[in-house]
Motif scaffolding. Structure first.
Motif, PDB file in Angstrom:
ATOM      1  N   GLU A 227     -15.598  -8.340  -2.834  1.00 59.71           N
ATOM      2  CA  GLU A 227     -15.411  -7.084  -3.554  1.00 59.71           C
ATOM      3  C   GLU A 227     -13.962  -6.602  -3.584  1.00 59.71           C
ATOM      4  O   GLU A 227     -13.638  -5.651  -4.282  1.00 59.71           O
ATOM      5  CB  GLU A 227     -16.278  -5.998  -2.915  1.00 59.71           C
ATOM      6  CG  GLU A 227     -17.762  -6.293  -2.984  1.00 59.71           C
ATOM      7  CD  GLU A 227     -18.584  -5.222  -2.302  1.00 59.71           C
ATOM      8  OE1 GLU A 227     -18.216  -4.036  -2.410  1.00 59.71           O
ATOM      9  OE2 GLU A 227     -19.581  -5.575  -1.655  1.00 59.71           O
ATOM     10  N   ALA A 228     -13.101  -7.243  -2.837  1.00 58.85           N
ATOM     11  CA  ALA A 228     -11.720  -6.778  -2.698  1.00 58.85           C
ATOM     12  C   ALA A 228     -10.905  -6.975  -3.972  1.00 58.85           C
ATOM     13  O   ALA A 228     -11.037  -7.980  -4.663  1.00 58.85           O
ATOM     14  CB  ALA A 228     -11.051  -7.509  -1.540  1.00 58.85           C
ATOM     15  N   ALA A 229     -10.061  -6.015  -4.255  1.00 56.81           N
ATOM     16  CA  ALA A 229      -9.197  -6.080  -5.436  1.00 56.81           C
ATOM     17  C   ALA A 229      -8.155  -7.184  -5.317  1.00 56.81           C
ATOM     18  O   ALA A 229      -7.651  -7.676  -6.320  1.00 56.81           O
ATOM     19  CB  ALA A 229      -8.512  -4.735  -5.652  1.00 56.81           C
ATOM     20  N   CYS A 230      -7.837  -7.605  -4.104  1.00 57.10           N
ATOM     21  CA  CYS A 230      -6.807  -8.624  -3.903  1.00 57.10           C
ATOM     22  C   CYS A 230      -7.297 -10.034  -4.211  1.00 57.10           C
ATOM     23  O   CYS A 230      -6.503 -10.969  -4.248  1.00 57.10           O
ATOM     24  CB  CYS A 230      -6.265  -8.575  -2.482  1.00 57.10           C
ATOM     25  SG  CYS A 230      -7.506  -8.880  -1.203  1.00 57.10           S
TER      26      CYS A 230
ATOM     27  N   HIS B 264      -0.800 -10.637  -1.542  1.00 58.15           N
ATOM     28  CA  HIS B 264      -0.983  -9.941  -0.273  1.00 58.15           C
ATOM     29  C   HIS B 264      -0.554 -10.755   0.942  1.00 58.15           C
ATOM     30  O   HIS B 264      -0.225 -10.189   1.974  1.00 58.15           O
ATOM     31  CB  HIS B 264      -2.446  -9.509  -0.127  1.00 58.15           C
ATOM     32  CG  HIS B 264      -2.791  -8.389  -1.048  1.00 58.15           C
ATOM     33  ND1 HIS B 264      -2.967  -8.560  -2.397  1.00 58.15           N
ATOM     34  CD2 HIS B 264      -2.947  -7.076  -0.815  1.00 58.15           C
ATOM     35  CE1 HIS B 264      -3.232  -7.401  -2.950  1.00 58.15           C
ATOM     36  NE2 HIS B 264      -3.225  -6.475  -2.010  1.00 58.15           N
TER      37      HIS B 264
ATOM     38  N   VAL C 261      -2.190  -2.273  -5.518  1.00 58.40           N
ATOM     39  CA  VAL C 261      -3.512  -2.879  -5.700  1.00 58.40           C
ATOM     40  C   VAL C 261      -4.468  -2.330  -4.641  1.00 58.40           C
ATOM     41  O   VAL C 261      -5.599  -1.951  -4.939  1.00 58.40           O
ATOM     42  CB  VAL C 261      -3.430  -4.420  -5.642  1.00 58.40           C
ATOM     43  CG1 VAL C 261      -4.815  -5.048  -5.601  1.00 58.40           C
ATOM     44  CG2 VAL C 261      -2.637  -4.948  -6.835  1.00 58.40           C
ATOM     45  N   CYS C 262      -4.009  -2.262  -3.410  1.00 58.35           N
ATOM     46  CA  CYS C 262      -4.848  -1.754  -2.322  1.00 58.35           C
ATOM     47  C   CYS C 262      -5.282  -0.307  -2.562  1.00 58.35           C
ATOM     48  O   CYS C 262      -6.395   0.079  -2.205  1.00 58.35           O
ATOM     49  CB  CYS C 262      -4.099  -1.830  -0.989  1.00 58.35           C
ATOM     50  SG  CYS C 262      -3.851  -3.496  -0.359  1.00 58.35           S
TER      51      CYS C 262
ATOM     52  N   GLU D  72      -6.233   1.111  -5.094  1.00 62.22           N
ATOM     53  CA  GLU D  72      -7.379   1.212  -6.003  1.00 62.22           C
ATOM     54  C   GLU D  72      -8.566   0.364  -5.548  1.00 62.22           C
ATOM     55  O   GLU D  72      -9.559   0.266  -6.255  1.00 62.22           O
ATOM     56  CB  GLU D  72      -6.956   0.769  -7.410  1.00 62.22           C
ATOM     57  CG  GLU D  72      -5.831   1.601  -7.998  1.00 62.22           C
ATOM     58  CD  GLU D  72      -6.211   3.063  -8.159  1.00 62.22           C
ATOM     59  OE1 GLU D  72      -7.374   3.344  -8.509  1.00 62.22           O
ATOM     60  OE2 GLU D  72      -5.347   3.927  -7.916  1.00 62.22           O
ATOM     61  N   CYS D  73      -8.475  -0.242  -4.386  1.00 52.48           N
ATOM     62  CA  CYS D  73      -9.491  -1.191  -3.933  1.00 52.48           C
ATOM     63  C   CYS D  73     -10.765  -0.483  -3.458  1.00 52.48           C
ATOM     64  O   CYS D  73     -10.692   0.462  -2.671  1.00 52.48           O
ATOM     65  CB  CYS D  73      -8.934  -2.054  -2.814  1.00 52.48           C
ATOM     66  SG  CYS D  73     -10.082  -3.347  -2.296  1.00 52.48           S
TER      67      CYS D  73
ATOM     68  N   TRP E 168     -11.188  -0.555   0.505  1.00 49.50           N
ATOM     69  CA  TRP E 168      -9.983  -0.187   1.246  1.00 49.50           C
ATOM     70  C   TRP E 168     -10.289   0.202   2.694  1.00 49.50           C
ATOM     71  O   TRP E 168      -9.672  -0.305   3.628  1.00 49.50           O
ATOM     72  CB  TRP E 168      -9.261   0.959   0.527  1.00 49.50           C
ATOM     73  CG  TRP E 168      -8.080   1.468   1.279  1.00 49.50           C
ATOM     74  CD1 TRP E 168      -6.822   0.964   1.255  1.00 49.50           C
ATOM     75  CD2 TRP E 168      -8.055   2.563   2.194  1.00 49.50           C
ATOM     76  NE1 TRP E 168      -6.003   1.679   2.096  1.00 49.50           N
ATOM     77  CE2 TRP E 168      -6.745   2.673   2.686  1.00 49.50           C
ATOM     78  CE3 TRP E 168      -9.009   3.461   2.645  1.00 49.50           C
ATOM     79  CZ2 TRP E 168      -6.366   3.643   3.605  1.00 49.50           C
ATOM     80  CZ3 TRP E 168      -8.631   4.424   3.566  1.00 49.50           C
ATOM     81  CH2 TRP E 168      -7.321   4.510   4.032  1.00 49.50           C
TER      82      TRP E 168
ATOM     83  N   CYS F 118     -11.465  -2.699   4.786  1.00 52.47           N
ATOM     84  CA  CYS F 118     -10.339  -3.599   5.016  1.00 52.47           C
ATOM     85  C   CYS F 118      -9.441  -3.055   6.129  1.00 52.47           C
ATOM     86  O   CYS F 118      -8.987  -3.799   6.996  1.00 52.47           O
ATOM     87  CB  CYS F 118      -9.553  -3.780   3.718  1.00 52.47           C
ATOM     88  SG  CYS F 118      -8.182  -4.943   3.833  1.00 52.47           S
TER      89      CYS F 118
ATOM     90  N   TRP G 222      -2.649  -5.552   4.251  1.00 51.34           N
ATOM     91  CA  TRP G 222      -4.073  -5.266   4.444  1.00 51.34           C
ATOM     92  C   TRP G 222      -4.278  -3.769   4.283  1.00 51.34           C
ATOM     93  O   TRP G 222      -3.624  -2.982   4.966  1.00 51.34           O
ATOM     94  CB  TRP G 222      -4.511  -5.684   5.847  1.00 51.34           C
ATOM     95  CG  TRP G 222      -4.343  -7.142   6.105  1.00 51.34           C
ATOM     96  CD1 TRP G 222      -3.175  -7.796   6.394  1.00 51.34           C
ATOM     97  CD2 TRP G 222      -5.354  -8.130   6.068  1.00 51.34           C
ATOM     98  NE1 TRP G 222      -3.412  -9.125   6.550  1.00 51.34           N
ATOM     99  CE2 TRP G 222      -4.753  -9.365   6.360  1.00 51.34           C
ATOM    100  CE3 TRP G 222      -6.725  -8.093   5.825  1.00 51.34           C
ATOM    101  CZ2 TRP G 222      -5.464 -10.551   6.408  1.00 51.34           C
ATOM    102  CZ3 TRP G 222      -7.435  -9.271   5.888  1.00 51.34           C
ATOM    103  CH2 TRP G 222      -6.803 -10.480   6.170  1.00 51.34           C
TER     104      TRP G 222
END
Length: 92
Positions: free
Chosen positions: A8-11, A18, A42-43, A45-46, A49, A52, A66
């Protein structure tokens, strides 16, 4: 990173953003700062977050960005010291 976060992570679209380049590629300090700035955006909007951040505080990674924080900033937070990094939510 645990699979449930990675899925599900945006990265996930660009992990090197990253983690930085591989061991055989050099990255100048200026390039690193620019890459980390984009990674923080990017983080911010994750959707995972918070998860993480908790994972990073527990795992204490040695490299990478991270939850919008560098490994050094995470070490500072995990060690109880006040990290000077802005909140990833403030970057966006």
């Amino acid at each position: 990173m645990p699979r449930h976060l990675a899925d599900e992570a945006a990265c996930g679209f660009d992990p090197e953003l990253h983690t930085g380049p591989d061991l055989f590629t050099t990255e100048s300090a200026e390039e690193r700062v620019a890459r980390e700035r984009v990674a923080r955006e990017v983080c911010a909007e994750c959707p995972v977050w918070a998860s993480c951040l908790f994972y990073a505080l527990d795992a204490r990674p040695e490299t990478g960005v991270w939850a919008g924080l560098t490994a050094e900033e995470i070490a500072g937070l995990a060690g109880g010291r006040d990290a000077s990094a802005p909140s990833p939510r403030e970057v966006a």
